[in-house]
Design an enzyme around this catalytic site. Structure first.
Site, PDB file in Angstrom:
ATOM      1  CG  HIS A 200      -1.938  -1.148   1.068  1.00  0.00           C
ATOM      2  ND1 HIS A 200      -1.885  -2.186   1.960  1.00  0.00           N
ATOM      3  CD2 HIS A 200      -2.898  -1.248   0.344  1.00  0.00           C
ATOM      4  CE1 HIS A 200      -2.776  -3.116   1.733  1.00  0.00           C
ATOM      5  NE2 HIS A 200      -3.801  -2.384   0.772  1.00  0.00           N
ATOM      6  CG  ASP A 201       2.680   2.545   3.512  1.00  0.00           C
ATOM      7  OD1 ASP A 201       1.467   2.831   3.387  1.00  0.00           O
ATOM      8  OD2 ASP A 201       3.293   2.545   4.346  1.00  0.00           O
TER       9      ASP A 201
END
Length: 134
Positions: free
Chosen positions: A12-13
């Site tokens: 995600h990041d």
């Protein structure tokens, strides 16, 4: 694997950073998104109206698809540049530069990663090893 439906966990990041740096890698769709704040069973869950049934205004651009090979090219390039600039490499002045490592059919180090296929992640190793195996 059964939770995410893919062989490796989602990133995600790094994907969020990539969406800011390289928006052309993503196909975005405007939809209604809310965060559940009342239910004890799903408190904090992000709810996306993917069917566009809500009468409420659409409020978020959601990434629905991404160019996975281009994402990994950008990520591996960034890792290579970070590795080349790392002060940790200054102590290894006698060692060959990372770009010269493992040429001429030398055996790769034990932690060498293979190049990720479309939709899969890097499984250990460092960026320079992945690039040279391509």
């Amino acid at each position: 694997r059964s939770v995410f439906g893919m062989p490796d966990p989602p990133l995600h990041d790094p994907c969020a950073v990539a969406a800011v740096l390289w928006p052309e890698l993503f196909h975005l769709e405007l939809m209604r998104v809310d965060v559940e704040c009342a239910s004890p069973l799903s408190f904090g869950q992000t709810v996306c109206d993917v069917w566009h049934d809500s009468k409420l205004p659409k409020n978020v651009h959601v990434a629905r698809r991404m160019d996975v090979p281009a994402f990994w090219e950008h990520m591996l390039s960034a890792l290579e540049r970070a590795n080349d600039a790392s002060p940790l490499n200054a102590a290894n002045n006698d060692a060959p530069p990372p770009s010269a490592a493992h040429k001429n059919n030398d055996a790769p180090p034990r932690n060498a990663a293979r190049a990720p296929a479309s939709g899969e992640g890097v499984e250990g190793g460092v960026a320079r090893n992945v690039r040279q195996k391509r």
